[in-house]
Design a protein around this motif. Structure first.
Motif, PDB file in Angstrom:
ATOM      1  N   SER A 143       0.823  -1.216   0.000  1.00 33.86           N
ATOM      2  CA  SER A 143       0.000   0.000   0.000  1.00 33.86           C
ATOM      3  C   SER A 143       0.853   1.261   0.000  1.00 33.86           C
ATOM      4  O   SER A 143       0.393   2.317  -0.446  1.00 33.86           O
ATOM      5  N   SER A 197       1.414   2.175  -3.667  1.00 30.50           N
ATOM      6  CA  SER A 197       0.251   2.312  -4.542  1.00 30.50           C
ATOM      7  C   SER A 197       0.114   3.750  -5.013  1.00 30.50           C
ATOM      8  O   SER A 197       0.710   4.667  -4.452  1.00 30.50           O
ATOM      9  N   THR A 208      -6.800 -12.451   5.545  1.00 31.53           N
ATOM     10  CA  THR A 208      -6.105 -12.071   4.312  1.00 31.53           C
ATOM     11  C   THR A 208      -4.608 -11.950   4.548  1.00 31.53           C
ATOM     12  O   THR A 208      -4.161 -11.748   5.679  1.00 31.53           O
ATOM     13  N   SER A 223      -4.336  -4.379   2.675  1.00 29.99           N
ATOM     14  CA  SER A 223      -5.058  -3.895   1.492  1.00 29.99           C
ATOM     15  C   SER A 223      -6.199  -4.826   1.110  1.00 29.99           C
ATOM     16  O   SER A 223      -7.313  -4.375   0.811  1.00 29.99           O
ATOM     17  N   GLU A 224      -5.919  -6.139   1.101  1.00 28.02           N
ATOM     18  CA  GLU A 224      -6.950  -7.104   0.732  1.00 28.02           C
ATOM     19  C   GLU A 224      -8.102  -7.082   1.733  1.00 28.02           C
ATOM     20  O   GLU A 224      -9.273  -7.120   1.353  1.00 28.02           O
ATOM     21  N   TYR A 266      -9.070  -4.619   3.814  1.00 27.87           N
ATOM     22  CA  TYR A 266      -9.873  -3.394   3.789  1.00 27.87           C
ATOM     23  C   TYR A 266     -10.718  -3.326   2.519  1.00 27.87           C
ATOM     24  O   TYR A 266     -11.861  -2.862   2.544  1.00 27.87           O
ATOM     25  N   GLY A 267     -10.165  -3.827   1.421  1.00 25.53           N
ATOM     26  CA  GLY A 267     -10.930  -3.854   0.177  1.00 25.53           C
ATOM     27  C   GLY A 267     -12.175  -4.725   0.295  1.00 25.53           C
ATOM     28  O   GLY A 267     -13.254  -4.348  -0.175  1.00 25.53           O
ATOM     29  N   LEU A 268     -12.045  -5.884   0.923  1.00 24.43           N
ATOM     30  CA  LEU A 268     -13.196  -6.767   1.117  1.00 24.43           C
ATOM     31  C   LEU A 268     -14.246  -6.121   2.023  1.00 24.43           C
ATOM     32  O   LEU A 268     -15.451  -6.237   1.775  1.00 24.43           O
ATOM     33  N   LEU A 271     -14.827  -2.900   2.342  1.00 18.96           N
ATOM     34  CA  LEU A 271     -15.506  -1.863   1.565  1.00 18.96           C
ATOM     35  C   LEU A 271     -16.480  -2.452   0.550  1.00 18.96           C
ATOM     36  O   LEU A 271     -17.435  -1.782   0.146  1.00 18.96           O
ATOM     37  N   GLU A 272     -16.239  -3.690   0.162  1.00 21.01           N
ATOM     38  CA  GLU A 272     -17.162  -4.364  -0.761  1.00 21.01           C
ATOM     39  C   GLU A 272     -18.354  -4.983  -0.023  1.00 21.01           C
ATOM     40  O   GLU A 272     -19.201  -5.618  -0.641  1.00 21.01           O
ATOM     41  N   SER A 276      -8.109  -2.509  11.241  1.00 25.45           N
ATOM     42  CA  SER A 276      -7.393  -1.429  10.561  1.00 25.45           C
ATOM     43  C   SER A 276      -6.814  -0.514  11.627  1.00 25.45           C
ATOM     44  O   SER A 276      -6.184  -0.990  12.572  1.00 25.45           O
ATOM     45  N   HIS A 303     -11.700   8.401   4.520  1.00 29.02           N
ATOM     46  CA  HIS A 303     -13.039   8.547   3.942  1.00 29.02           C
ATOM     47  C   HIS A 303     -13.562   9.970   4.134  1.00 29.02           C
ATOM     48  O   HIS A 303     -14.190  10.538   3.237  1.00 29.02           O
TER      49      HIS A 303
END
Length: 330
Positions: free
Chosen positions: A33, A36, A195, A199-200, A202-204, A206-207, A215, A223
């Motif tokens: 991250s 990125s 995970t 990154s993986e 937090y992405g999940l 948010l989905e 976190s 946000h």
């Protein structure tokens, strides 16, 4: 004469390439991250290359704990000059590897929750681990026992590859001691997935794959500031929150020791520290002149700060990992 133009152009191009290759290069291993497009990497690279007249090459090598594992595997053959992204939970293990040299920074004007004196590891940011959730969540737990007793789903990171994952194990251990195995046994059915890295996970989240995700207390600032979205919050736990201090270190095998030293000096300047709050979404190790961005004042502030010493973290790590694996394998 016209026939000479391509030949002259080729000579000039070759000369230009030679000049570019003559610039000193610094290779920094760090976590995914950080490099990125939305992380600190691009801004840090641009600022440092002006500062040093060199090429700064970031190499993404997984999450924090994976960095140390890779460096141990590569040993003195590593291409890395600097590693950026270890933390206090990995420092004793890293020191035992004999892979790292003093950073050389003598004037440490730091703003950390603890006093810092270490000649090998230099902090660049810090934060508190927390479980992040949507503000619409009605039954937000106020401690691990309430979380374990609830039907809330959580996503966490693997402590064998991720510094947040390891931080969670030591958070539970620091808060509950001998009762840590019971806490994990009760938490196991809340865990949706584990995970490799942050990154993986937090992405999940948010989905919509879980109610909460491991976190930082600072994550809602992203946000709020970047997306103008106040819908995320961090749960305040009564037993306290575990502190993470992220550090960088120089490899003893580097052929660019002086350039690495320049990087460490630069790391505590505005060019580096000023981008940390709104790219890495952590607290900077040295507060920028402008202070923290508007929005950081809305973040929760733990009443109790938990932190094991590097040696304690090393000594408890294996036991905590055994307790965690036993609970999640049932």
């Amino acid at each position: 004469m016209l026939s000479l133009i391509p030949a002259i152009a080729l000579v000039l191009l070759s000369t230009g390439i030679a000049w570019a290759d003559d610039r000193p290069q610094l290779t920094v291993y760090t976590y995914d991250s950080f490099v990125s497009e939305w992380g600190p990497g691009p801004a840090v690279k641009a600022e440092f290359e002006q500062f040093c007249d060199c090429d700064l090459n970031f190499v993404a090598a997984g999450d924090g704990a994976s960095l140390l594992a890779r460096l141990k595997l590569e040993g003195e053959r590593s291409d890395a000059d600097v590693v950026l992204g270890l933390d206090t939970n990995l420092m004793a293990d890293a020191l035992d590897s004999n892979l790292f040299a003093p950073h050389g920074v003598s004037d440490l004007d730091l703003d950390l929750p603890i006093d810092w004196i270490d000649e090998i590891f230099l902090p660049f940011d810090w934060g508190y681990f927390a479980f992040v959730h949507d503000t619409a969540l009605s039954n937000v737990p106020s401690n691990f026992e309430e979380l374990a007793a609830s039907d809330l789903s959580i996503i966490i990171q693997d402590p064998r590859s991720s510094t947040p994952g390891l931080g969670l194990l030591l958070w539970v251990k620091a808060a509950y001691g001998e009762r840590a195995d019971k806490i994990w046994a009760d938490l196991a059915d809340n865990v949706v997935t584990v995970t490799p890295g942050w990154s993986e996970a937090y992405g999940l989240f948010l989905e919509g794959e879980s109610d909460m995700v491991l976190s930082y207390t600072t994550s809602p600032a992203y946000h709020l500031i970047a997306e103008e979205d106040p819908s995320k919050a961090a749960a305040l736990f009564s037993e306290g929150h575990y502190l993470q201090i992220e550090v960088a270190a120089k490899l003893t095998s580097t052929d660019n020791s002086e350039l690495a030293d320049q990087f460490f000096e630069f790391m505590l300047t505005e060019g580096f520290q000023g981008v940390i709050p709104t790219t890495n979404w952590m607290y900077p190790a040295a507060i920028p002149t402008a202070g923290l961005p508007d929005g950081f004042e809305t973040l929760i502030q733990p009443e109790t700060s938990l932190l094991l010493s590097p040696n304690e973290a090393r000594d408890l790590r294996l036991r905590a990992l055994v307790e965690w694996r036993a609970a999640l394998s049932r």
